[in-house]
Motif scaffolding. Structure first.
Motif, short mmCIF file in Angstrom:
data_model
loop_
_atom_site.label_atom_id
_atom_site.label_comp_id
_atom_site.label_asym_id
_atom_site.label_seq_id
_atom_site.Cartn_x
_atom_site.Cartn_y
_atom_site.Cartn_z
N THR A 52 52.94 21.11 -58.88
CA THR A 52 51.72 21.60 -59.50
C THR A 52 52.09 22.62 -60.57
OG1 THR A 52 50.59 21.36 -57.36
CG2 THR A 52 49.49 22.69 -59.06
N ARG A 53 51.64 22.38 -61.78
CA ARG A 53 51.92 23.31 -62.87
C ARG A 53 51.07 24.57 -62.72
NH1 ARG A 53 54.10 18.19 -63.05
NH2 ARG A 53 55.43 17.95 -64.88
N VAL B 83 42.83 20.55 -64.07
CA VAL B 83 43.31 21.92 -64.06
C VAL B 83 42.24 22.73 -63.32
CG1 VAL B 83 43.99 23.90 -65.43
CG2 VAL B 83 44.55 21.60 -66.21
N ALA C 13 47.31 21.13 -62.29
CA ALA C 13 47.72 22.50 -62.54
C ALA C 13 46.69 23.47 -61.99
CB ALA C 13 47.90 22.74 -64.04
#
Length: 211
Positions: A4-5, A156, A177
């Motif tokens: 996961t960013r 995101v 993310a």
């Protein structure tokens, strides 16, 4: 291992940018919205950006900004991605010849399917908490169960994230993310290096559990 960013948003100081990168952040967000306590000028952002190492994504956040202002910022700052948090149309978002991410606030009556179809040219969709009159940075979590599992764009996730709930967010949503700002601050616009480290450690631990 799937990863996961992490984007650390609301960067206003070079030392906070350095701390975020040292901790493993993938992206940094710079807020070009005067009403935000995390706002900075294009010249201030450019100084911070000039100090960054390669392979860090620089994101510029705008809220219903005049198109000329966005272009002015782009002429001064080397931004990789634009993040639009207002009522910008798809045509507006596409007009800067830059990848963009559209933020959608999860108000009760939102039609996510229709919104995602409208902004299909976006690189990702950012889902944030809804609070009347506040375009973002509410510090509040919304009900993650409202997010469909079959979104047509990379997700995101934002809204009230902090070190102690990052893992739960990943378990619930499997986002591309996480976007955090206030949850890793000691004061608005002032990041806490320890909180950033704990946040990214929590993300890494959650990724290992998901695998």
């Amino acid at each position: 291992m799937s990863r996961t960013r992490v984007k650390i948003c609301g960067i206003t100081r070079a030392e906070d940018a350095a701390a975020a990168i040292s901790a493993g952040a993938d992206a940094l967000g710079f807020v070009f919205f005067a009403k935000s306590p995390r706002a900075l000028t294009a010249a201030q952002a450019a100084l911070i950006i000039a100090s960054l190492p390669p392979f860090v994504t620089k994101v510029g956040l705008f809220v219903n900004a005049n198109a000329d202002y966005v272009r002015e910022v782009l002429a001064i700052c080397s931004l990789d991605l634009l993040q639009f948090h207002g009522d910008e149309t798809p045509l507006y978002c596409e007009s800067f010849a830059k990848p963009y991410m559209k933020a959608l606030r999860m108000r009760e009556d939102i039609d996510l399917t229709a919104q995602l179809a409208a902004y299909s040219s976006a690189s990702a969709v950012l889902l944030d908490s809804y609070k009347a009159g506040v375009p973002g940075g509410t510090g509040e979590v919304f009900d993650w169960e409202r997010i469909p599992s079959d979104l047509s764009l990379p997700l995101v996730l934002a809204g009230g994230l902090r070190p102690n709930n990052a893992g739960a967010a990943i378990a619930a949503c499997q986002p591309y993310a996480l976007d955090v700002s206030g949850g890793v601050e000691s004061a608005p616009g002032i990041k806490c290096a320890d909180a950033i480290t704990r946040f990214i450690e929590a993300v890494s631990a959650a990724d290992r559990r998901e695998d």
